[in-house]
Design a protein around this motif. Sequence first.
Motif, PDB file in Angstrom:
ATOM      1  N   ARG A 335      10.128  55.873  61.253  1.00 33.90           N
ATOM      2  CA  ARG A 335      11.500  56.148  61.709  1.00 33.90           C
ATOM      3  C   ARG A 335      12.436  55.008  61.341  1.00 33.90           C
ATOM      4  O   ARG A 335      13.388  54.730  62.053  1.00 33.90           O
ATOM      5  N   GLN A 336      12.150  54.369  60.264  1.00 33.88           N
ATOM      6  CA  GLN A 336      13.006  53.260  59.877  1.00 33.88           C
ATOM      7  C   GLN A 336      13.885  53.649  58.698  1.00 33.88           C
ATOM      8  O   GLN A 336      13.581  54.576  57.953  1.00 33.88           O
ATOM      9  N   LEU A 337      14.922  52.922  58.573  1.00 34.31           N
ATOM     10  CA  LEU A 337      15.932  53.209  57.582  1.00 34.31           C
ATOM     11  C   LEU A 337      16.347  51.883  56.961  1.00 34.31           C
ATOM     12  O   LEU A 337      16.494  50.889  57.668  1.00 34.31           O
ATOM     13  N   ILE A 338      16.517  51.884  55.657  1.00 33.79           N
ATOM     14  CA  ILE A 338      16.985  50.661  55.022  1.00 33.79           C
ATOM     15  C   ILE A 338      18.336  50.951  54.391  1.00 33.79           C
ATOM     16  O   ILE A 338      18.531  52.019  53.789  1.00 33.79           O
ATOM     17  N   SER A 339      19.228  50.047  54.533  1.00 30.47           N
ATOM     18  CA  SER A 339      20.535  50.232  53.911  1.00 30.47           C
ATOM     19  C   SER A 339      20.907  48.956  53.177  1.00 30.47           C
ATOM     20  O   SER A 339      20.513  47.859  53.562  1.00 30.47           O
ATOM     21  N   CYS A 340      21.654  49.135  52.099  1.00 27.32           N
ATOM     22  CA  CYS A 340      22.176  47.950  51.427  1.00 27.32           C
ATOM     23  C   CYS A 340      23.663  48.138  51.220  1.00 27.32           C
ATOM     24  O   CYS A 340      24.160  49.254  51.191  1.00 27.32           O
ATOM     25  N   SER A 341      24.326  47.031  51.040  1.00 29.32           N
ATOM     26  CA  SER A 341      25.779  47.125  51.086  1.00 29.32           C
ATOM     27  C   SER A 341      26.431  46.172  50.110  1.00 29.32           C
ATOM     28  O   SER A 341      25.790  45.288  49.543  1.00 29.32           O
ATOM     29  N   GLU A 342      27.722  46.378  49.967  1.00 28.66           N
ATOM     30  CA  GLU A 342      28.510  45.497  49.098  1.00 28.66           C
ATOM     31  C   GLU A 342      28.565  44.072  49.642  1.00 28.66           C
ATOM     32  O   GLU A 342      28.905  43.156  48.908  1.00 28.66           O
ATOM     33  N   ASP A 343      28.290  43.899  50.904  1.00 25.39           N
ATOM     34  CA  ASP A 343      28.357  42.551  51.460  1.00 25.39           C
ATOM     35  C   ASP A 343      27.148  41.701  51.074  1.00 25.39           C
ATOM     36  O   ASP A 343      27.066  40.544  51.474  1.00 25.39           O
ATOM     37  N   GLY A 344      26.242  42.290  50.326  1.00 31.47           N
ATOM     38  CA  GLY A 344      25.119  41.506  49.808  1.00 31.47           C
ATOM     39  C   GLY A 344      23.914  41.476  50.705  1.00 31.47           C
ATOM     40  O   GLY A 344      22.963  40.762  50.417  1.00 31.47           O
ATOM     41  N   SER A 345      23.954  42.248  51.765  1.00 32.79           N
ATOM     42  CA  SER A 345      22.803  42.206  52.652  1.00 32.79           C
ATOM     43  C   SER A 345      22.058  43.530  52.632  1.00 32.79           C
ATOM     44  O   SER A 345      22.602  44.561  52.260  1.00 32.79           O
ATOM     45  N   VAL A 346      20.841  43.462  53.018  1.00 29.68           N
ATOM     46  CA  VAL A 346      20.004  44.642  53.179  1.00 29.68           C
ATOM     47  C   VAL A 346      19.580  44.655  54.638  1.00 29.68           C
ATOM     48  O   VAL A 346      19.196  43.618  55.165  1.00 29.68           O
ATOM     49  N   ARG A 347      19.688  45.815  55.270  1.00 26.63           N
ATOM     50  CA  ARG A 347      19.326  45.838  56.688  1.00 26.63           C
ATOM     51  C   ARG A 347      18.307  46.921  56.962  1.00 26.63           C
ATOM     52  O   ARG A 347      18.311  47.969  56.321  1.00 26.63           O
ATOM     53  N   ILE A 348      17.481  46.614  57.877  1.00 24.04           N
ATOM     54  CA  ILE A 348      16.444  47.551  58.270  1.00 24.04           C
ATOM     55  C   ILE A 348      16.780  48.054  59.666  1.00 24.04           C
ATOM     56  O   ILE A 348      17.011  47.257  60.579  1.00 24.04           O
ATOM     57  N   TRP A 349      16.801  49.357  59.785  1.00 28.79           N
ATOM     58  CA  TRP A 349      17.172  49.971  61.067  1.00 28.79           C
ATOM     59  C   TRP A 349      16.016  50.805  61.561  1.00 28.79           C
ATOM     60  O   TRP A 349      15.199  51.290  60.789  1.00 28.79           O
ATOM     61  N   GLU A 350      16.021  50.962  62.849  1.00 29.22           N
ATOM     62  CA  GLU A 350      15.033  51.861  63.410  1.00 29.22           C
ATOM     63  C   GLU A 350      15.743  52.872  64.292  1.00 29.22           C
ATOM     64  O   GLU A 350      16.612  52.510  65.101  1.00 29.22           O
ATOM     65  N   LEU A 351      15.390  54.130  64.110  1.00 31.02           N
ATOM     66  CA  LEU A 351      15.998  55.183  64.912  1.00 31.02           C
ATOM     67  C   LEU A 351      15.205  55.285  66.204  1.00 31.02           C
ATOM     68  O   LEU A 351      14.032  55.644  66.199  1.00 31.02           O
ATOM     69  N   ARG A 352      15.843  54.916  67.292  1.00 36.32           N
ATOM     70  CA  ARG A 352      15.125  54.883  68.563  1.00 36.32           C
ATOM     71  C   ARG A 352      15.721  55.899  69.517  1.00 36.32           C
ATOM     72  O   ARG A 352      16.914  56.200  69.480  1.00 36.32           O
ATOM     73  N   GLU A 353      14.885  56.346  70.389  1.00 34.70           N
ATOM     74  CA  GLU A 353      15.316  57.315  71.378  1.00 34.70           C
ATOM     75  C   GLU A 353      15.626  56.560  72.655  1.00 34.70           C
ATOM     76  O   GLU A 353      14.816  55.755  73.122  1.00 34.70           O
ATOM     77  N   LYS A 354      16.772  56.823  73.175  1.00 32.74           N
ATOM     78  CA  LYS A 354      17.134  56.110  74.399  1.00 32.74           C
ATOM     79  C   LYS A 354      16.666  56.908  75.602  1.00 32.74           C
ATOM     80  O   LYS A 354      16.874  58.100  75.696  1.00 32.74           O
ATOM     81  N   GLN A 355      16.017  56.230  76.481  1.00 34.44           N
ATOM     82  CA  GLN A 355      15.457  56.913  77.634  1.00 34.44           C
ATOM     83  C   GLN A 355      16.436  56.959  78.793  1.00 34.44           C
ATOM     84  O   GLN A 355      16.467  57.909  79.557  1.00 34.44           O
ATOM     85  N   GLN A 356      17.205  55.917  78.934  1.00 27.64           N
ATOM     86  CA  GLN A 356      18.025  55.812  80.136  1.00 27.64           C
ATOM     87  C   GLN A 356      19.492  56.043  79.836  1.00 27.64           C
ATOM     88  O   GLN A 356      19.905  56.193  78.695  1.00 27.64           O
TER      89      GLN A 356
END
Lengths: 459, 931
Positions: A335-356
């Motif tokens: 459930r992870q996602l990687i994105s890259c951008s013009e700002d020169g960074s690469v970020r790793i995201w995780e799609l999480r389910e919020k319980q509360q």
Amino acid sequence: MLRWLIGGGREPQGLAEKSSVQTIGEEQIQNPYTELLVLKGHQDIVRFLVQIDDSRFASAGDDGIIFLWNAQTGEKLFELHGHTHKITAIAPFPSSDSSEEKNPLILTASADRTVIVWDCSSGRQVQKVSCFHSTVKCLTVLQRLNVWLSGGSDLCVWNRKLDLLCKTSHLTDAGITALAELPKNCVAAAVGKELIIFRLIACNGGSEGWNVLEVKRLVDHQDNILSLVSVNDFTFVTGSHVGELIVWDALDWTKQASECNFWDSSVHPDIQPEIKLSQSPNETSVQHLTSDEECVFAAVGKGIYVYNLQMKRVIACQRTAHDSSVLHIKKIPNRQLISCSEDGSVRIWELREKQQLPAEAVPTGFFNMWGFGRANKQANQAAKKMQENTPVYFLDLVGDLIGHSSAVQMFLYFGELGLATCSADHLIILWKDGERESRLRSLTLFQKLAQNGDLQLKF
Amino acid sequence: MISAPDVVAFTREEELQDELYREPPLPEEYSVPLFPFAGHGANPWAKVANSKFSRDFILISEFSEQVGPQPLLTIPDDARVSGTFDLNYFSLRIMSVDYQASFVGHPPGSAYPKLNFVEDSKVVLGDSKEGAFAYVHHLTLYDLEARGFVRPFCMAYISADEHKIMQQFQELSAEFSKASECLKTGNRKAFANELEKKLRDLDYTRTVLHNETELQKKANDKGYYTTQAIEKANELASVEKSIIEHQDLLKQIRSYPYRKLKESDFHPYEPECALLDEANAGCERDPTTSDPAETPLYTHVPSYTPKLIKAKSAKCFDKKLKTLEELCDVYFFTQTLDQLHQIERTFRGDVCYLLTEQISRALLKQQTITNFLFEDVSCLDEKPPEKQGRGCQGHSHDARDGKCSEEFLAPTVVISLGSYKSSVECVPIKMEQDIEDTQEPQMSESVTFEHQENLDYLDADLKGSISSGESIEVLGTEKSASGLPKSESQASLPVSPSPQVGRSKVGSRRTVSEDSIEVLSTCPSESLIPEDFKASYPSAINEEPYVGDEEGGLRFTPRLNLDDADEQEDVSNQENLVQVDSACCIGKESPNFLEPELGHKPCDEDGVVRIPPQPYRASEPGLHGTFGSFPSHDGIAGGLLPYELDSRYLGGSREVSKSSLDECSDSTSYMSSAASTCSDRTPSPAHPACHGADRHKKKAGQNALRFIRQYPFAHPAIYSLLSGRTLIVLGEEEAIVKKLVTALSIFVPNCGLYGKPVKHWLTSPLHVVDFQKWKLIGLQRTVSPAGVNVLHTLSRYSRYISILDADSKTLRCPLYKGSVVSRLADHRTQIKRGSTYYMHVQSILTQLCSKAFLFTFCHHLHLPISEREPEESVVSRRMNFLKLQLGLVNEDVKIVQYLAELLKLQYLQEPGQGVSPLLRFDYVPSFLYKI
């Protein structure tokens, strides 16, 4: 930090200071990439990375050179020269079982109006086609039919031997910007604001003969279509410059759903959508789309949006995922996602389910100091409008990779081998799992020891 | 790295002295009594106060056929160096021990003048009156105008410290051989040129004479020859003969290098630097590279106009002899001088420093896997002098062994007794270790006395060149057999590079009379003791039983591959012989041993220590043997003499050596204190390549010391460096930043073989590639927009770097809670000197290296023991090893892991391609430290 450097240390504490910009800070437990390898070779912006097989990939960019790399060692395998202008499209041409050629090929199109087929095993140029009237902007291989398509001002169909099978009439000067394969021998081509569906029809004459026929023109988009992706056999998605996201039925090419202004969150009543559009259309352009079976992930402006196909709504978003436009996103396992951008960074995201519920949901971990509050709040407030019983998702920043000094154009996920990113700073960086690499090196070390016979005691 | 620095007490520095003076004096009852003989400014180590020169120097002398021995030049060319030292006198001394002299001139019976390709001889001698000891390297140069075409020269390394000469004999010999070879190569070239010119002259003369004769013939119609005509004809004939002779000479000189090349021991001079200017590049060719058929080495100078030669070239004494420079090709001459200067630099300083340096270098060289981390491997890579000899030896081993055995088998009748005598005399005393107590020599005294008589008798008619007043005692000589093509050159010098086996200090004591020159050692190449002579010492062999095969085996390790068993027997027999002779000497001297004041020696008395050359030989194949021999090396002043074993061959030389030997009874020698003298107090590196590095080390150590005292956050900064996190030193002033970088650079592990990953000064914005390349960077802080950009990149890449702000004295880096660095950089350290601190750092870093080595090469720490073992258990085993076995605390683990990673990369690196530059990093928070 910067303030500390310039101001000479006003900050009283040693801990890295909080920042309004969304960052994760220096402690990234879940980020596996602790080793990097810089691959140098290109002399201009590197725009394309394409995977050849499990361990090899090719890179290409504005210098017109194609490099073949080993993804494990970072070794430069081949340097392919042939194009005189920048590369505009690249596509792998996997070896088909039927053909006598087993070697994987890659197709490259360039602004010099040529397409070259390269042999990835020998690094030599197999063939060159230079009969185009315009620059080929996209290449697609239809593996099933063993043909490939080139899209410029017209659409051409080629077979593996580089025979031109058929072509359409001149479509537009702007040319085809994106191609996607659809079921029933159809392809969708994005031409400006229009989406044209072509169908390949087998000729009566030979087995190799194909005819291409325009089947339908879809004109639902208000602006240029920037991204086109096929989700599954029944669905494909398009995104336009003004932020329209349309989900199409792949079989009858009807609009299933559309999200026209999902970026225009109602939680921002103070910002008028018109003003926003007029002021910075880039903020809302759908730069890239990717999907898994359930969701479509859209890189819209600086943000990332997750659109659920079943629920037909955006389930999670990160409005300012990066400091600048997101250029490429990719769903990876877990459930992870990687994105890259013009700002020169690469970020790793995780799609999480919020319980509360959102108000008290702010995690007490270290993330809360990095300014997550706002984004979460937005997502939560958006979610509040929905029924309370539906699960609430959010995108959590798991890690970021900083190395490039300029826009990261694209990346290639190699699973456990790591991640390759290419950038406008002419570099390709291989990001690796340091633990794994260390283990592998130990393994090779002992292999080499055994090989050299150094394991025997020399007394 | 390995040596204990503070033990080296002789490497005194000025600052230390100053500090000593500054300190308040101790109360009387606590103070150590001063050295009784110390005058003002004297120190107990300044042993040889009577040496008249301030430091070691190199002297080149010539035995001029016109004026006799004369000094030509000194290196360094500074009058202060030699001081009041009488160079003329010393030249006489050193030239008088030339064993070559008898070869001067061409042997009778040969039709044409024959060039003798005379090998150099290497001798160590001591002049106790002058307080000078010298390694003397004799060589001959060719000169067409000289008598017998040869001019004897010698190069001498003169030092007040005889230990130095003795212990560095091997190295000196190797280095001087290089210089000599260079000089001789240049000389041959010049000589060939000279010959060619002469030939042209002769040719021209012949033409002229021929024409004249023809004219006379035509003019003469009387049918008989006038006396004038006959004279002319004779003259013509003599010119013809002269031409043939000179052609023959030319052929000889040209064939020299190739003749020599066939002998495996020959090391042709190879220019070490490729910086030959174009002019030289053309004519200067290495003999090895060129085909023997062509002789580009002696391509003549084309622009020469021949001149007429008078029928009788007057050989008068007012003729000016060529200078050394004229004798040698300019290029080679300067090369030689460079080499000599380098020798001077290399051997500058105290001998114990040189030895320590050599030992640690040799040990480091063995740590092939880890030494790159904190050492400058480029220094190690270059072959230190002593290794060079060995290298050649290794090359020529087979060939020489073959030759040796051949000669061993051949009947050796040529050898005269006298030559044996000399060789026997010069054998350094060899005894077993347990003879160290004084009873032993006494015991052997009575037994061996008669043999001494024997020797005297044998010697009787052969010696005698020495007057009693000025005795020259040859203790050993490296005697190469005369320049016959068959002979071995100096390559056979390190024949028995055996570790130091029991060698007695006492045994080597010997008193010398005033004003004596002792030739302390010589090194013969191959030659033999005749079988029958050996037989004359049956009792002696029994007296000094050979102490066990094991020892012998050790000694002869390098020669064990001699195929002939008989030969080995020979060798051991000869060794016994050698021991006998030493015993003789001891017997003679033994009364002296009992004299009480032996232990310390008044300064004014001349003392000659007779410690034979004992180069450090850690490059032996058997490392353990070498280690084993350390105690004897350290404990006893005279270690093993590698040459003594060779001396037994001395008798085999075909010529009676000219310098005869003094009887032991004539000279009373005794052992001076074992403490070595430093004739020049500034320590110098043992290896020229690292010359500058040493000063750098000292400076860096001093700066580092200042850094750790000054900055309370030195520990995390050093931890950053050791764990591979790039440290940026940020500052406005270049000097300050560079100083800090220099200080910190000693903590930076190398990533590969190519220098330290340190960038002293950088003004452009950083990039991720920089962190890959450099682990320590000095960065300029400016207020300009570009400067802001620089700072911006710093904040962007902050996860990869630690930042030391030199201006505001802050440090931003990860936390360190380990223990290694606190030992490494204790701000309360008592170490005061930079070089000492540097060595302290090196020793702790070595410790870390060895831990990293263990960690890297323990199989089960990285790979599962069984197939089914999960990765987690391997990981936990690994951590346990690091924490429990290696005793690493917290972040120390990271240091060792990083070093281990470097070791892996280095080991896996394929030869030819560099280590792939990768950047490893951790996601750890940084903290801001302030003073």
